[in-house]
Design a protein around this motif. Sequence first.
Motif, short mmCIF file in Angstrom:
data_model
loop_
_atom_site.label_atom_id
_atom_site.label_comp_id
_atom_site.label_asym_id
_atom_site.label_seq_id
_atom_site.Cartn_x
_atom_site.Cartn_y
_atom_site.Cartn_z
N UNK A 23 0.83 -1.20 0.00
CA UNK A 23 0.00 0.00 0.00
C UNK A 23 0.87 1.25 0.00
N UNK A 24 1.95 1.24 0.77
CA UNK A 24 2.88 2.36 0.79
C UNK A 24 3.57 2.54 -0.55
N UNK A 25 4.06 1.44 -1.11
CA UNK A 25 4.80 1.50 -2.36
C UNK A 25 3.91 1.91 -3.53
N UNK A 26 2.61 1.60 -3.45
CA UNK A 26 1.69 1.93 -4.54
C UNK A 26 1.55 3.43 -4.75
N UNK A 27 1.96 4.23 -3.76
CA UNK A 27 1.91 5.68 -3.89
C UNK A 27 3.12 6.21 -4.65
N UNK A 28 4.12 5.36 -4.88
CA UNK A 28 5.37 5.80 -5.48
C UNK A 28 5.72 5.08 -6.78
N UNK A 29 5.16 3.89 -6.99
CA UNK A 29 5.53 3.04 -8.12
C UNK A 29 4.27 2.58 -8.83
N UNK A 30 4.38 2.23 -10.11
CA UNK A 30 3.23 1.78 -10.89
C UNK A 30 2.67 0.47 -10.35
N UNK A 31 1.45 0.15 -10.80
CA UNK A 31 0.81 -1.10 -10.37
C UNK A 31 1.68 -2.31 -10.71
N UNK A 32 2.24 -2.34 -11.90
CA UNK A 32 3.10 -3.46 -12.30
C UNK A 32 4.33 -3.55 -11.41
N UNK A 33 4.88 -2.40 -11.04
CA UNK A 33 6.06 -2.39 -10.19
C UNK A 33 5.78 -2.91 -8.79
N UNK A 34 4.64 -2.49 -8.23
CA UNK A 34 4.26 -2.98 -6.90
C UNK A 34 4.01 -4.48 -6.95
N UNK A 35 3.41 -4.95 -8.03
CA UNK A 35 3.16 -6.38 -8.19
C UNK A 35 4.48 -7.14 -8.29
N UNK A 36 5.44 -6.63 -9.05
CA UNK A 36 6.74 -7.28 -9.18
C UNK A 36 7.47 -7.31 -7.84
N UNK A 37 7.32 -6.26 -7.03
CA UNK A 37 7.99 -6.21 -5.73
C UNK A 37 7.60 -7.40 -4.86
N UNK A 38 6.41 -7.93 -5.09
CA UNK A 38 5.95 -9.08 -4.31
C UNK A 38 6.78 -10.33 -4.61
N UNK A 39 7.34 -10.42 -5.82
CA UNK A 39 7.98 -11.66 -6.24
C UNK A 39 9.49 -11.58 -6.44
N UNK A 40 10.04 -10.40 -6.70
CA UNK A 40 11.39 -10.30 -7.24
C UNK A 40 12.46 -10.89 -6.33
N UNK A 41 12.35 -10.69 -5.02
CA UNK A 41 13.30 -11.30 -4.08
C UNK A 41 12.74 -12.57 -3.46
N UNK A 89 -7.07 -1.28 -5.94
CA UNK A 89 -7.97 -0.98 -4.83
C UNK A 89 -7.32 -0.01 -3.84
N UNK A 90 -6.03 -0.22 -3.58
CA UNK A 90 -5.32 0.67 -2.66
C UNK A 90 -5.41 2.12 -3.13
N UNK A 91 -5.44 2.30 -4.44
CA UNK A 91 -5.42 3.64 -5.00
C UNK A 91 -6.81 4.27 -5.04
#
Length: 292
Positions: A23-41, A89-91
């Motif tokens: 929810x915090x990151x969604x204010x700074x990064x695109x939807x695709x980016x926030x989604x990728x953050x869930x998986x990248x590490x 939804x967060x947005x």
Amino acid sequence: MGLWIPFTLFAAFMQSWRNAFQSQLSKEVSTAGVTLARFIYASPLAVLYLVVLYQVSPAPLPTVTTKLSVMIILASVSQIVATALMVKLFQLRNYAIGVGLAKSEAIIAATLGALFFAAPLNMLAWVGVIVGGIAVWLMSAAGSFKTLSWRTVLLGVGSGLAFALTTLWVREASLILALPFPHGAAWVLVAVISLQTLMLLAWIGWREPETLHALYQRPKKTFLISLCSCLGSLGWFTAMSLETVALVKTLGQVEVLFTLLISARFFKDALAPRDLLGLGLIVAGAVCVIIA
């Protein structure tokens, strides 16, 4: 007490934190980016868990079949869609409402499981699922049902449907593997997260290369999201290898309690008096499914 219960509670706790960081990151990064953050590490973390698991408790390696591959692909795509819808939804609404709407997945999973996945429930379990669904709906409709736009409702139900399908396909994949506990769930975890990471990296690298740079500039938030996501998925996948999706997800609605606490403490979202009623219903629903 069934072993699936502590795994479910752990998963719900970790997922509530993952959603908070997203929810915090969604204010700074695109939807695709926030989604990728869930998986990248999460991919290397999942692989590390699998390696340690085999060192501690050796087991046979999995046999890859066409049906298993299809289940993995469907689950991977569905979870990406579910996460992207939740970020939307967060947005639109506050953090707690977004999560509450997406928790419609428990009722959807129970219905689809009974109809298409040979996972019927007894009457008490159905009572628990329905009571839990009513609870999260009440807690999602902040102030009045009239305040919810159709777009918000459709995004919430769509996210819940995609999450429900993800969990049903994940459980099906774990059962197909037929490996000792908890090795089957661990293999599915690695396969799903790795495929999701590759798909999202390819998409974002093609369409939004600047998003990769944005995530690189926010390593702490990105890592925390991936860590909580990996641990949460580990709990969910393991619990669902032991028990039907509907029961796991109904008990997992205690995530809303964690979400409300985080929402009030860290995001300063106002909590309505009806939240107490909703929490009471969630507890009642959880008790029903545990007894069932």
